[in-house]
Design an enzyme around this catalytic site. Sequence first.
Site, PDB file in Angstrom:
ATOM      1  N   ALA A   1       0.800  -1.222   0.000  1.00  0.00           N
ATOM      2  CA  ALA A   1       0.000   0.000   0.000  1.00  0.00           C
ATOM      3  C   ALA A   1       0.836   1.277   0.000  1.00  0.00           C
ATOM      4  O   ALA A   1       0.289   2.363  -0.105  1.00  0.00           O
ATOM      5  CB  ALA A   1      -0.924   0.000   1.224  1.00  0.00           C
ATOM      6  N   HIS A   2       2.147   1.176   0.101  1.00  0.00           N
ATOM      7  CA  HIS A   2       3.001   2.371   0.199  1.00  0.00           C
ATOM      8  C   HIS A   2       3.779   2.583  -1.101  1.00  0.00           C
ATOM      9  O   HIS A   2       4.300   1.629  -1.672  1.00  0.00           O
ATOM     10  CB  HIS A   2       3.977   2.196   1.364  1.00  0.00           C
ATOM     11  CG  HIS A   2       4.585   3.468   1.824  1.00  0.00           C
ATOM     12  ND1 HIS A   2       5.560   4.129   1.114  1.00  0.00           N
ATOM     13  CD2 HIS A   2       4.355   4.210   2.926  1.00  0.00           C
ATOM     14  CE1 HIS A   2       5.904   5.218   1.764  1.00  0.00           C
ATOM     15  NE2 HIS A   2       5.179   5.294   2.866  1.00  0.00           N
TER      16      HIS A   2
END
Length: 168
Positions: free
Chosen positions: A85-86
Amino acid sequence: RAQMEQEIVECVPNFSEGRDRETIDAIADAIRRTNDCHLLDVDPGSSTNRTVYTFVGNRRSVVEGALNAARTAWKRIDMTKHAGAHPRMGALDVCPFIPVRGLTPDECVAACAVQFSRRMAAELDVPVFLYDRAATRENRRELASIREGEYEGLSEKIVKPDRSEERF
């Protein structure tokens, strides 16, 4: 030598692996095995699939610790299979060096960020993009502008990294 014993630099590299415990531990061990490097924290995140390491030492030891960790990550992390998610740029996403004692921010850039980037680019044959105070180009001061396109868009940026231009 006495001055280096008085200085403290913090290094907070972020690696693109937050799920594989063996890889997380191998990177931590690479830092721990570095002379005069003191690993303070290992913070893995499963949803982001990244781990943030925090360690301290003098300018030489933190550069060596960061290089040892980067070598381990380079061998173990396959970015073609990475998802999380980063935003990220590679197995080693960012590697900030923060002066705590005995160095100014500009001295820390020269002694740590520049030395680390040169050695990592030469040893691992990877592009390195410097940001914030270490940026060599104004359009690379902001980390978000470097991360634009993330790892998948790296081939477009690789024509002009800050280090290893002669090879890419």
